[in-house]
Scaffold this motif. Structure first.
Motif, PDB file in Angstrom:
ATOM      1  N   ALA A   1      25.532  85.500 -13.816  1.00 46.58           N
ATOM      2  CA  ALA A   1      26.842  86.385 -13.347  1.00 46.58           C
ATOM      3  C   ALA A   1      26.650  87.751 -13.963  1.00 46.58           C
ATOM      4  N   TRP A   2      26.215  88.103 -15.277  1.00 45.76           N
ATOM      5  CA  TRP A   2      26.073  89.204 -15.857  1.00 45.76           C
ATOM      6  C   TRP A   2      24.938  90.037 -14.941  1.00 45.76           C
ATOM      7  N   SER A   3      23.944  89.123 -14.696  1.00 49.16           N
ATOM      8  CA  SER A   3      22.861  90.116 -14.105  1.00 49.16           C
ATOM      9  C   SER A   3      23.317  90.533 -12.729  1.00 49.16           C
ATOM     10  N   LEU A   4      23.978  89.731 -11.980  1.00 54.21           N
ATOM     11  CA  LEU A   4      24.639  90.099 -10.476  1.00 54.21           C
ATOM     12  C   LEU A   4      25.382  91.232 -10.840  1.00 54.21           C
ATOM     13  N   VAL A   5      26.212  91.099 -11.572  1.00 56.55           N
ATOM     14  CA  VAL A   5      27.448  92.200 -11.912  1.00 56.55           C
ATOM     15  C   VAL A   5      26.346  93.477 -12.139  1.00 56.55           C
ATOM     16  N   VAL A   6      25.457  93.344 -13.010  1.00 52.87           N
ATOM     17  CA  VAL A   6      24.848  94.684 -13.439  1.00 52.87           C
ATOM     18  C   VAL A   6      24.121  95.039 -12.131  1.00 52.87           C
ATOM     19  N   LEU A   7      23.642  94.251 -11.622  1.00 51.73           N
ATOM     20  CA  LEU A   7      22.561  94.692 -10.171  1.00 51.73           C
ATOM     21  C   LEU A   7      23.866  95.083  -9.215  1.00 51.73           C
ATOM     22  N   PHE A   8      24.874  94.599  -9.183  1.00 46.86           N
ATOM     23  CA  PHE A   8      25.780  95.103  -8.181  1.00 46.86           C
ATOM     24  C   PHE A   8      26.137  96.623  -8.502  1.00 46.86           C
ATOM     25  N   VAL A   9      26.389  96.830  -9.750  1.00 42.66           N
ATOM     26  CA  VAL A   9      26.780  98.215 -10.198  1.00 42.66           C
ATOM     27  C   VAL A   9      25.686  99.143  -9.912  1.00 42.66           C
ATOM     28  N   LEU A  10      24.207  98.875 -10.494  1.00 45.75           N
ATOM     29  CA  LEU A  10      23.344  99.684 -10.352  1.00 45.75           C
ATOM     30  C   LEU A  10      22.823  99.976  -8.795  1.00 45.75           C
ATOM     31  N   PHE A  11      23.035  98.664  -7.929  1.00 45.71           N
ATOM     32  CA  PHE A  11      22.436  98.808  -6.769  1.00 45.71           C
ATOM     33  C   PHE A  11      23.474  99.520  -6.024  1.00 45.71           C
ATOM     34  N   GLY A  12      24.751  99.565  -6.029  1.00 45.21           N
ATOM     35  CA  GLY A  12      25.775 100.220  -5.644  1.00 45.21           C
ATOM     36  C   GLY A  12      25.722 101.814  -6.065  1.00 45.21           C
ATOM     37  N   SER A  13      25.112 101.981  -7.317  1.00 48.57           N
ATOM     38  CA  SER A  13      25.037 103.245  -7.642  1.00 48.57           C
ATOM     39  C   SER A  13      23.855 104.115  -7.486  1.00 48.57           C
ATOM     40  N   ARG A  14      22.943 103.404  -6.735  1.00 45.69           N
ATOM     41  CA  ARG A  14      21.405 103.889  -6.662  1.00 45.69           C
ATOM     42  C   ARG A  14      21.181 105.229  -6.375  1.00 45.69           C
ATOM     43  N   SER A  15      22.167 105.618  -5.242  1.00 42.47           N
ATOM     44  CA  SER A  15      21.991 106.970  -4.649  1.00 42.47           C
ATOM     45  C   SER A  15      22.304 107.952  -5.783  1.00 42.47           C
ATOM     46  N   LEU A  16      23.359 107.666  -6.451  1.00 39.65           N
ATOM     47  CA  LEU A  16      24.092 108.579  -7.522  1.00 39.65           C
ATOM     48  C   LEU A  16      22.985 108.716  -8.614  1.00 39.65           C
ATOM     49  N   ILE A  17      22.343 107.454  -8.858  1.00 38.75           N
ATOM     50  CA  ILE A  17      21.297 107.532 -10.141  1.00 38.75           C
ATOM     51  C   ILE A  17      19.994 108.405  -9.708  1.00 38.75           C
ATOM     52  N   SER A  18      19.722 108.198  -8.296  1.00 41.66           N
ATOM     53  CA  SER A  18      18.227 108.868  -7.867  1.00 41.66           C
ATOM     54  C   SER A  18      18.560 110.107  -7.596  1.00 41.66           C
ATOM     55  N   THR A  19      19.654 110.573  -6.938  1.00 39.64           N
ATOM     56  CA  THR A  19      19.657 112.064  -6.300  1.00 39.64           C
ATOM     57  C   THR A  19      20.859 112.779  -7.076  1.00 39.64           C
ATOM     58  N   GLY A  20      21.638 112.238  -8.200  1.00 42.12           N
ATOM     59  CA  GLY A  20      22.547 112.930  -9.012  1.00 42.12           C
ATOM     60  C   GLY A  20      23.756 112.845  -8.370  1.00 42.12           C
ATOM     61  N   ILE A  21      24.593 113.144  -9.187  1.00 39.25           N
ATOM     62  CA  ILE A  21      26.118 113.174  -9.128  1.00 39.25           C
ATOM     63  C   ILE A  21      26.819 114.399  -8.580  1.00 39.25           C
ATOM     64  N   PRO A  22      27.482 115.026  -7.606  1.00 44.96           N
ATOM     65  CA  PRO A  22      27.830 116.259  -7.246  1.00 44.96           C
ATOM     66  C   PRO A  22      28.979 116.597  -8.234  1.00 44.96           C
ATOM     67  N   ALA A  23      29.129 117.743  -8.389  1.00 39.77           N
ATOM     68  CA  ALA A  23      30.047 118.261  -9.425  1.00 39.77           C
ATOM     69  C   ALA A  23      31.448 118.549  -8.681  1.00 39.77           C
ATOM     70  N   VAL A  24      32.218 117.578  -8.655  1.00 38.62           N
ATOM     71  CA  VAL A  24      33.346 117.276  -7.808  1.00 38.62           C
ATOM     72  C   VAL A  24      34.426 116.737  -8.707  1.00 38.62           C
ATOM     73  N   GLY A  25      35.595 117.167  -8.637  1.00 41.20           N
ATOM     74  CA  GLY A  25      36.878 116.688  -9.272  1.00 41.20           C
ATOM     75  C   GLY A  25      36.535 116.639 -10.687  1.00 41.20           C
ATOM     76  N   ASP A  26      36.815 115.439 -11.591  1.00 36.05           N
ATOM     77  CA  ASP A  26      36.555 115.448 -13.080  1.00 36.05           C
ATOM     78  C   ASP A  26      34.948 115.455 -13.236  1.00 36.05           C
ATOM     79  N   PHE A  27      34.138 115.113 -12.088  1.00 36.21           N
ATOM     80  CA  PHE A  27      32.809 115.145 -12.488  1.00 36.21           C
ATOM     81  C   PHE A  27      32.124 116.803 -12.660  1.00 36.21           C
ATOM     82  N   ALA A  28      32.714 117.467 -13.490  1.00 37.88           N
ATOM     83  CA  ALA A  28      32.180 118.839 -13.606  1.00 37.88           C
ATOM     84  C   ALA A  28      30.765 118.629 -14.053  1.00 37.88           C
ATOM     85  N   ALA A  29      29.936 119.869 -13.778  1.00 42.59           N
ATOM     86  CA  ALA A  29      28.887 120.103 -14.219  1.00 42.59           C
ATOM     87  C   ALA A  29      28.716 120.254 -15.546  1.00 42.59           C
TER      88      ALA A  29
END
Lengths: 468, 1040
Positions: free
Chosen positions: B380-408
């Motif tokens: 279960a943990w493996s799937l959950v971690v995989l879920f989060v990482l896979f769902g965030s893959r583009s954020l991790i690989s290409t970066g997170i834009p500076a919008v809202g609270d996610f300031a630079a």
């Protein structure tokens, strides 16, 4: 345990049900009066956009009249806006309390064909108006205190040969960036369109409608800004069966409810009420007739197709003739903003003072108004557009040495009253203070000219449609 | 019956025959004050069936008065044994080496500790195999002394850093699974057979290694000399291995660290050391950091000390290297083949064999993995971690834009630390106050990670999700049901809330998502109602539980204080639930725990707390720019957690079924806990609904934050549902309740689907771009620094806004988009009222000269943004346009120029009459300007921009005969020196400061943070470090 389970389930279910019930209530949406969306001039803002006119000798040579209805001196900073590419001039004027000051802005830009002005006032209760002097007559119009992305000229005429009618539109862009507008004409001879007309930043543009839409007895124009905001006026000259000059501020945006304070059925006068629907859907509009209470008249019902203008010739409506004068309230039943205007022609061959006059509808009410009067005969028209409130209006005259109460008028709901020249005196600066929001208009008659216009708001403005 | 004398005679004859055919072996037993077992040890040598075995006992301790001597004890058992006095040596190796000083003639040495007992055939088997396989060093199978069926050592694994670990697991049962002769890198010195010539050639044991690591070092050097090291499992030796108890000294970690490094230094070739030593240093630094934050200062000292210890013995090491070099015949590649790839210590750490006093953790994992639920948990943990990482893959690989609270983030971690250390806040118009302390820690982290600010930012944004999931996992750990924990975990990750928060750029929501499970658990523990109470009392003492809750609030609150609201919501919900369940147990404890938690959180955020107190406890830092007016968010969206740009869909309603299960089915604590969790959820939703309906007379944090407690309550209810199905379903008779199990399972699958659908984009629908590249802002280096006023919906602004109108907030930044240090509100707003006066005048249409008024605030741009991100990175549907009248009044300002060609999500107005933030102006530039509104008539006199930049220290040239207008909130901490001379200062424009230097020159405008504030920051640093240690110790169980 069973009872406890039941209680808990019942409580949780009740709370959920409460939420569902609360959600059924319509949420109160703040009905903020969009004051900035009203076209009625407002003396509380301090900045005036004067569309201006021509240089001396032109269609309508313009001068500014600054009227201080306050109790303290005020300073006005005037920057001229020209139609050519030369920079505008700048001057400062001091206006004493209870005094008027006239500035011939055409002199500040003597070589400009058209000249307008931006006037910034440091001081309260100062009104800026434009006076016009042309070959066909004289006129007077208040400057505007706001700009708009949509302007409407409800009427005009271009029968140069037959009636000597010429129509011009003046557009002034007071801002730092260029404006681009489309202009759609709707005339009895057909429709026409000018696209992508650039009104450069801090420039004035004159559009000769007579050249664009020829030989039309009725032309309305809708101006839509694709970029920027502008302020505008219509110059109409007539030298035919009627002779006169009318310079009328263009209706800004339109309104769901607006008022013409004074429409007359006097012999020799031809008053035409015009309603333009600038929207994209058909508008159902009632023209309500407000009198002094001596008579009740049913409204005139209009159905106006998109982009078209409906005209009501008052003299032709026999049932209206029973009232010598009345106010007209245009109420859009479909909620679509419409533009209201009135045109008055006094034929030359009658015994009354000739001339032409026009004014746009007034879309805001207030409990304090300033009305600089002029001419040889002046009437102050008070209208209470509220369907419920009784308004008590005190009419003051302001002089350099202070102000004094002239009269008090009580207006029932939906009633209209007139204060005539005998009460007002000569060229007075009038301040009206009412117990609830009303509309104030002016009728000015000179030796050879007629003028009609609204007064200037001097307190919080309320859209008339919200007076309910 | 045979004559025993004849029998003995036959044996002697056979022995004599055998002695002639076999190599001689000398058993070297190093004795150091052995215990009562020593006789058994000696006897095991005496009774060996190997014919040519000679026994040598090395007395490493010497005679002690009042105790039986080694000599006497040896003579009593093995009269023929030779005894060597090595009491002047230090350690096993040095003592064993003394045998080389004797006239030794045997072919093999059997070097042993004094606590082993050889099987009777052990020597024979080992020698036989040594001869057969040409072994240089052989080791037996070593088993436990008391339990010979448990394996202790069957050779050692060694990595390139000389770290070793056993081949066998701790207390692994001997099932003959290792009974094949095999090459190993090292065998333990407890008992090893080595060829005497080899031992002499390599100089025996390294005398510098007194204990632990001597065997690895010996075997390493033996292999360098070309010898083969093997384990011969048929030979068995029992071993007590209780050196720590015998020495009365726990120096395992220290000696291992020192001796590993020494072995590396002695055995490594020069080129190899160039690679190995830096890697080892990195590993050691990492180990020290982990030890530091977990409060193991001794470990830090030991690891660090290993380097100083070896560096102080460099000459000795050099000698050892020189002595070894002539005998090296093996290539490094040959050795590497036998070494363990990677790091034995990291492997051991993962297996729980480092950082604990005992070696049980690894065994726990192994044994636990053999149970079904644990394997299910791991999956279960493996799937959950995989879920989060896979769902965030583009954020991790290409970066997170500076919008809202996610300031630079600033360009370096040092800048973050600097802003933390300084008490000057430059946002809006400047004020004195603490920067969120968490940013300082992020700065330190980025420095530790080699300046990788981007990595730290990604961790800062995505990390809270994992923290929240871990908290959800532990929420119901007390129930002992792994399935309940899994259900809670899966439900928490399946709720759309965190993904909506990512899509909406709301770190506040993510912070709350991280903190809520921990706070809820702490409050439940504080309340100590079942299952958080056993018959012995609460599972956790009140102060500890409350402190844990406070730490959870505090550690998130040092980034965003709005999470403090969560504690109040959770407490209120638990109180209501307890009352409804007619179980008031622990209500007083709950209230008390909440208070303690609040105090703890306040202490952890000490600088912020002090600022709050100094400024009269203002509310705006918690309001998130909201005014308290309602919006149009429907109730169903709140209940479905469908906030932000993500549409949760209808399937989320499926959560309702598992939520209802414990209410319908639960008994005892399952029902009680379910009612409390239900009321936590209802309280949370009710508060959020009151906020969106405008029923609260003040601003509240965004609704996505307010519904955070409901999210963990829903997840917890899913967990309790599983517990109820486990415990209570079997008690119920056959009926409708049995249908709940498949129905709840089906509902759970349905409920998860909406979040699964979000995986596609790899960035949870967060746009790919931000406003950085689309706004045509001027370079401040050209004309000077300027302010920007951002106006828009509070959720869309690039920093926390101040309420301005209904659903409209503003924030002012310097020279561009704000970085993370400028995003949050300080309790002290400085002269922000001046901005609001001007904005009010604009909004009400009182001025058409906003530019002039704003020039007094050095505002060059007014930017209104409609959406979180510019087009095309945000949907037009998500736009919240500026109110039309406000847009119109901005459009109609005479001195604001709306820039053309700007992205459709923004309106940029340039102030044509702006004044730089730090302007050099001739004296009298502000004559007759006593108030911002005087600027409407009298503009500021001519000036030029100087001292460009941000921060609390600015340097540059100041023209002669000018004053310096500094358009920011006045504060005594600011000073100007020109060519070293301090300038006088005076109030200007009614709100700002003008410095009046005696002349021009090199100017330094600097802010001096008060000393007491720096002390507060240091105090906070200590408290946060302590809190981190507390948390990690709780997580790793070290504190138990």
């Amino acid at each position: 345990m069973r009872a406890l389970r039941f209680i808990a389930l019942a409580l949780i279910a009740s709370i959920i049900a409460l939420g569902v019930i609360a959600e059924q209530d319509e949420r109160p949406v703040a009905q903020v009066a969009s004051v900035a969306g009203l076209g009625t001039p407002d003396a509380t803002t301090g900045t005036w956009f004067c569309v201006g006119g021509s240089r001396p000798g032109g269609h309508a040579a313009v001068a500014l009249e600054l009227v201080n209805a306050g109790t303290a001196p005020a300073t006005a900073d005037i920057v001229t806006v020209r139609s050519d590419t030369e920079p505008g001039g700048r001057t400062q004027v001091e206006i004493g309390a209870g005094e008027r000051s006239t500035v011939a802005i055409a002199d500040l830009a003597a070589d400009a064909e058209w000249v307008g002005a931006i006037v910034e006032i440091a001081g309260a209760d100062v009104v800026v108006e434009q006076t016009y002097d042309g070959l066909t007559g004289i006129d007077r119009a208040p400057c505007s205190t706001r700009t708009a992305e949509r302007l409407i000229a409800t009427d005009g005429a271009t029968r140069v040969v037959a009636e000597g009618e010429e129509m011009l539109l003046l557009l002034l862009n007071p801002f730092q960036e260029d404006a681009v507008v489309d202009i759609a004409f709707d005339a009895d001879v057909g429709i026409d369109r000018l696209t992508a007309v650039v009104v450069p930043a801090r420039r004035l543009v004159a559009i000769d409608v007579t050249e664009e839409v020829t030989v039309a007895s009725h032309v309305s124009a809708r101006i839509e800004a694709l970029a920027g905001r502008v302020v505008g006026s219509r110059i109409q000259t007539r030298t035919g069966t009627a002779r006169g000059l009318t310079v009328t501020p263009l209706v800004q945006d339109g309104a769901v409810v607006s008022v013409i304070p004074s429409v007359r059925t006097d012999l020799g006068l031809t008053d035409r009420v015009l309603v333009t629907n600038p929207g994209e859907t058909t508008a159902e509009v009632d023209l309500e007739i407000l009198t002094d209470g001596s008579i009740e008249l049913d409204p005139v019902e209009l159905t106006i197709r998109p982009g078209r203008t409906a005209e009501v010739i008052v003299a032709a409506e026999s049932r209206l003739a029973v009232a010598a004068e009345f106010a007209v309230v245009a109420r859009s039943l479909t909620g679509d903003p419409v533009a209201l205007g009135v045109e008055r022609l006094a034929a030359l061959d009658t015994e009354i003072v000739p001339g032409t006059a026009a004014m746009p509808g007034i879309d805001g009410a207030a409990d304090r108004w300033i009305a600089p009067m002029d001419g040889t005969s002046t009437d102050l028209v008070l209208v209470n557009p509220s369907p419920t409130a009784i308004a008590r209006a005190d009419v003051y005259v302001v002089r350099p040495d202070g102000r004094s109460l002239l009269t008090t008028v009580e207006l029932g709901p939906g009633r209209r009253a007139t204060v005539d020249e005998e009460v007002l005196g000569e060229r007075p600066i009038i301040v009206v203070e009412a117990s609830s929001p009303i509309v104030v208009g002016r009728e000015i008659t000179g030796f050879t000219s007629r003028q009609m216009m609204g007064a200037v708001v001097a307190s919080d403005l309320v859209p008339i449609g919200q007076l309910n | 019956m045979a004559d025993p004398t004849d029998e003995h005679a036959r044996t002697d004859a056979a022995t004599t025959e055998s002695r002639a055919a076999t190599p001689s072996v000398t058993a070297v037993v190093v004795a150091h004050d052995p215990g009562a077992w020593f006789e058994e040890t000696l006897d095991s040598f005496v009774t060996q069936d190997y014919p040519r075995l000679e026994l040598v006992v090395v007395d490493a301790r010497g005679q002690v008065e009042g105790e039986a001597s080694i000599d006497e004890r040896v003579r009593a058992v093995a009269p023929a044994a030779t005894i060597i006095d090595a009491s002047d040596t230090d350690g096993f190796g040095a003592a064993a080496n003394t045998v080389l000083e004797t006239d030794i003639e045997s072919a093999f040495l059997m070097v042993c500790h004094d606590d082993v007992a050889m099987a009777p055939d052990a020597v024979r088997i080992m020698v036989t195999e040594a001869l057969r396989s040409n072994i240089g060093v052989a080791g037996p199978k070593i088993v436990h002394w008391e339990k010979p069926d448990l394996l202790q050592h069957v050779g050692l694994q060694v990595d390139q850093f000389a770290a070793w670990n056993d081949v066998v697991e701790v207390n692994e049962l001997d099932q003959e699974q290792y009974d094949a002769v095999a090459d190993v890198f090292a065998v333990p010195s407890a008992c090893l057979l080595i060829r005497t010539g080899l031992f002499a050639t390599i100089g025996g044991f390294d005398p510098g290694i007194n204990r632990r690591g001597d065997d690895v070092d010996l075997c390493w050097r033996a292999q360098l000399a070309g010898a083969r090291v093997m384990v011969v499992p048929d030979a068995t030796v029992r071993h007590r291995e209780d050196m720590r108890a015998r020495l009365g000294l726990d120096d395992v970690r220290r000696t291992r660290a020192r001796h590993q490094l020494r072995t590396v230094l002695v055995t490594g070739g020069r080129l190899r050391l160039l690679l190995t030593l830096p890697l080892l240093a990195v590993l050691n630094v990492a180990e020290m950091l982990i030890a530091l934050v977990t409060g193991r200062l001794g470990q830090v000292s030991d690891v660090f000390g290993s380097w100083t210890w070896n560096l102080s013995r460099l000459s000795e090491i050099r000698r050892c290297r020189a002595g070894l070099r002539p005998h090296v015949t093996a290539s490094p590649k040959d050795l590497a083949a036998l070494q363990v790839a990677g790091s034995v210590r990291i492997n051991a750490f993962v297996r729980g064999q480092i950082g604990r006093g005992t070696r049980t953790f690894g065994r726990d994992i192994v044994s636990a993995m053999r149970t079904g639920t644990t394997r299910f948990s791991a999956i279960a943990w493996s799937l959950v971690v995989l879920f989060v990482l896979f769902g965030s893959r583009s954020l991790i690989s290409t970066g997170i834009p500076a919008v809202g609270d996610f300031a630079a983030f600033p360009s370096s971690g040092g800048d973050l630390v600097d802003s933390w250390w300084s008490s000057w806040r430059s946002r809006d118009v400047g004020s004195v106050g603490s920067t969120p302390s968490g940013l300082g820690f992020l700065g330190v982290l980025s420095i530790v990670l080699g300046g990788s600010v981007g990595l730290v930012r990604t961790m800062w944004i995505l990390g809270p999700i994992f923290v929240g999931l871990l908290g959800a996992w532990r929420l119901l750990a007390v129930t002992g049901s792994r399935r309940a924990q899994i259900a809670t975990l899966v439900a928490y990750v399946a709720l759309p809330l965190p993904w909506g928060a990512v899509a909406g750029g709301s770190w506040s929501t993510l912070g709350m998502y991280a903190a809520a499970p921990w706070i809820l658990r702490a409050l439940l523990e504080a309340q100590a109602s079942a299952p958080f109470r056993t018959v012995a009392g609460p599972v956790r003492p009140l102060p500890s539980a409350a402190a844990a809750g406070g730490i959870a609030v505090g550690l998130v609150g040092i980034f965003d204080p709005t999470v403090a609201i969560v504690t109040a919501v959770l407490s209120a919900g638990l109180v209501a639930g307890a009352l409804v369940a007619v179980n008031p147990t622990g209500l007083v404890r709950l209230v008390g725990g909440s208070v303690i938690a609040a105090v703890t959180a306040g202490l952890l955020a000490l600088p912020f707390t002090i600022d709050l107190l100094l400024n009269g406890l203002p509310w705006h830092p918690f309001a998130g720019g909201n005014t308290g007016v309602g919006d149009h968010t429907p109730l169903v969206d709140l209940v479905r957690f469908s906030v932000g740009p993500i549409d949760a869909g209808l399937f989320v309603w499926a959560f309702a079924l598992p939520m209802a299960v414990p209410l319908l089915l639960g008994r005892a604590w399952r029902f009680d806990l379910a009612v409390r969790l239900w009321f936590v959820a209802l309280t949370s939703w009710a508060l959020a609904y009151a906020a969106v309906r405008g029923w609260v007379p003040f601003g509240l944090p965004p609704v996505s934050v307010l519904i955070g407690p409901a999210a963990i309550a829903v997840a917890g209810l899913c967990g309790v549902a599983v517990s109820a199905l486990e415990h209570d379903l079997r008690r119920a008779g056959f009926g409708w309740r049995q249908a709940l199990l498949p129905a709840a399972g089906f509902a759970a699958v349905i409920a998860v689907l909406p979040s699964v659908a979000l995986l596609e984009s790899g960035r949870w629908e967060l746009g790919r771009g931000d406003y950085e590249r689309v706004l045509p802002l001027a370079d401040p280096m050209i004309d000077g620094s300027y302010r920007i006023i951002w106006i828009g919906h509070p959720d869309h602004l690039p920093a926390e806004g101040a309420a301005f109108a209904d659903e409209v907030a503003w924030v002012a930044t310097i020279d561009g988009l704000p970085d993370i240090t400028e995003t949050s509100h300080a309790p002290d707003r400085g002269a922000a009222d001046e901005v609001e006066r001007v904005l009010e005048a604009i909004a009400t249409g009182e001025t058409s000269r906003a530019g002039r008024l704003l020039s007094g605030l050095s505002v060059r741009y007014v930017i209104s943004i409609d959406r979180l991100a510019p087009a095309p990175f945000s949907s037009e549907d998500s736009a919240v346009p500026l109110p039309a009248d406000l847009a119109e009044t901005l459009d109609t300002q005479l001195d604001l120029r709306r820039l053309p060609g700007v992205n459709s999500a923004a309106r940029v107005y340039e102030n044509t009459e702006w004044t730089p933030m730090r302007a050099a102006a001739v004296s009298g530039f502000d004559d007759s300007i006593d108030d911002i509104f005087d600027l409407g008539v009298t503009p500021i006199g001519s000036n030029i921009g100087v001292l460009v930049g941000t921060g609390d220290r600015l340097e540059g040239a100041l023209p002669d005969q000018t004053e310096l207008l500094v358009a920011q909130t006045p504060d005594d901490g600011w000073s100007l020196t020109v060519d070293g001379d301090a300038a006088a200062k005076r109030r200007s424009l009614g709100w700002a400061t003008s410095f009046v230097p005696s002349g021009g020159g090199d100017a330094v405008l600097a802010y001096q943070t008060p000393r007491w504030r720096q002390l507060v920051v240091l105090a906070q640093l200590l408290m946060v470090a302590g809190a981190f240690g507390f948390v990690l110790r709780r997580l790793t169980g070290a504190g138990r």
